[in-house]
Design a protein around this motif. Structure first.
Motif: not given
Length: 514
Positions: A190-197, A205-210, A264-272, A276-282
């Motif tokens: 469930x982590x953002x990067x459980x492995x490199x690939x 996906x997240x960066x391009x979708x933004x 800009x505010x979102x761009x400066x926020x951790x992608x990690x 979790x926000x996109x996954x609905x984990x508050x």
């Protein structure tokens, strides 16, 4: 020849030279291939916008893009990464990709005639790939539509490499948790990067979708297609390149300015955290101390800017908030000059720029997590001085920070400070005044871009002589690449060179004995 088909010719030579290599695993060739193909895709995208616009550079962009895309694909099919890469090799892959992109970007600017001087093309390319809002293109409006998209694309690509570096490469290379916060309450998958690939796929996906979402919102507030897409790429990457010389202020749109503040505010926020926000984990979102400090910095700086500039109208308040968010996220967009602001606002501006955004974001600076680490370390040392027999542990988010991680934070902070000091001295020695030299050096390292002139006015790279501008390039590059990876690559290269020279000496000695 460079103007008419230099990019295509260089790509063909590269493909011919490298495609003949064997199929053994490699560390160097895969990032070369990926960066070359990525450049080609970016040029084809720029050519598409150029066709819809003035069509000034469509021939060079389309032919060069196609040649680079094919060359990168051909090379990539013949090579592959080694099964297991060392931390230095992982860092090398990012640095090599960045350098290859830099070379192709310089060629593009020269081939299209955007710049006639190599140093200007180099500065614009480094600023783009380091996501720094510093430009020598003036006026910006005279550039072709394709080049405007290409400039923004370099910042988007540079931001993507920065995210790969901060989320995937550096945690493995440093062996600590400094730059990546994983939730202990979730399974690794469930982590953002459980492995490199998987991590790379999710980041894209997240960066391009933004970027696509922000493009749509820009269209809603009234921008045309080119302005909407270019500013979306420059905003999500916290790059700050605009299609106007006057930046966001040139559009004179309150709706656009508030939308850009949110972006800009979102761009400066951790992608990690965003993951979790996109996954609905508050819970991971709410318990992040770094996020709370980041938002507190934005709120506090905005309030102080409003108070110190005696803002009384909606426009003045909006400009104060916009400037605060632009500085903390290190985006570099501007809606006002600072000549009427007080010295206190100038000092606060440079301070928050030096701290910068959150870790694992597209922003720059020292990062909020390092500020938290250093404050915790300082508190621990003060308590130790008062109570020598006590056992104190530095903590972030309520968790103990390993000594190795603290050492890494201290080392990075010292290296960053030394880099800024050396850059400031060099810039001042080459003709800049003290205020502009120091502010632009800090701004360049933090990948913000603008500085402050001696009179308090807005200052950018164009106020400096060409040699002084060139001295800002290492600060921009090392600031974006987190200092350590380029140093690791340089150290490994020197070591390999010494080995090669030592081997040659031994061969020479053996031959002389024979």
């Amino acid at each position: 020849m460079l103007r008419s088909g230099g990019t295509s010719w260089l790509a063909a030579r590269l493909a011919f030279a490298l495609a003949r290599s064997d199929r053994r695993p490699s560390v160097v060739l895969p990032p070369v291939a990926s960066a070359t193909a990525g450049t080609g895709a970016g040029l084809l995208l720029a050519a598409a916008f150029d066709v819809a616009g003035d069509g000034r550079d469509v021939g060079v962009l389309a032919s060069g893009g196609l040649a680079l895309l094919l060359a990168g694909g051909a090379i990539r099919r013949r090579v592959r990464y080694r099964p297991r890469l060392t931390p230095t090799e992982r860092c090398s892959a990012i640095v090599i990709s960045w350098m290859v992109l830099l070379v192709w970007s310089v060629v593009v600017y020269l081939a299209t005639g955007t710049f006639s001087r190599v140093d200007d093309a180099l500065f614009e390319s480094v600023a783009g790939l380091s996501t720094t809002s510093a430009t020598v293109l003036a006026p910006v409006e005279e550039a072709g539509d394709g080049i405007l998209i290409w400039r923004a694309s370099t910042q988007w690509i540079g931001g993507l490499l920065g995210l790969f570096l901060g989320i995937i490469v550096l945690p493995a290379a440093l062996g600590g948790r400094e730059l990546l916060t994983r939730s202990v309450d979730r399974a690794p998958a469930d982590a953002l990067a459980p492995d490199a690939r998987t991590g790379m796929r999710r980041i894209v996906t997240v960066y391009g979708g933004g970027a696509l979402l922000l493009t749509a919102l820009h269209l809603v507030v009234g921008l045309d297609g080119l302005d909407a897409f270019a500013h979306a790429l420059a905003t999500v990457s916290s790059g700050g390149f605009s299609t106007r010389t006057g930046s966001i202020a040139a559009f004179d749109s309150a709706a656009l300015e508030w939308l850009t503040v949110a972006g800009m505010l979102v761009a400066g926020t951790s992608l990690v955290v965003l993951w979790w926000v996109l996954r609905g984990a508050a819970r991971p979102f709410l318990r992040s101390t770094e996020l709370r400090v980041y938002l507190a910095m934005v709120a506090g700086t905005s309030v102080l800017f409003v108070v110190w500039t005696t803002a009384s109208t909606h426009t003045e308040v909006r400009h104060a908030v916009f400037t605060a968010v632009s500085a903390i996220s290190t985006t570099g967009y501007r809606v006002t000059d600072w000549d009427a602001w007080t010295s206190a606002t100038h000092g606060l501006l440079i301070t928050v720029v030096s701290v910068g955004a959150m870790s694992c974001s597209a922003g720059g600076g020292l990062r909020v997590v390092r500020l938290l680490g250093m404050v915790s370390q300082l508190r621990r040392e003060v308590v130790r001085q008062r109570y020598p027999s006590s056992v104190q542990v530095a903590r972030i988010d309520g968790r103990a920070v390993e000594e190795r991680t603290l050492e890494q934070m201290v080392g990075y902070t010292f290296s960053a400070t030394l880099l800024v000091v050396v850059t400031s001295l060099t810039v001042c020695a080459l003709g800049a005044d003290v205020v502009a030299g120091i502010s632009l050096s800090v701004s360049s390292f933090a990948t913000f871009g603008p500085g402050i002139d001696a009179g308090g006015a807005f200052a950018d790279a164009l106020v400096l002589p060409a040699p002084a501008r060139a001295s800002l390039l290492p600060a921009m590059a090392l600031g974006h690449l987190a200092i350590l990876p380029p140093l690791l690559v340089a150290s490994a290269a020197v070591e390999e060179l010494r080995r090669a020279l030592g081997l040659r000496r031994r061969v020479t000695d053996l031959r002389s004995r024979e």
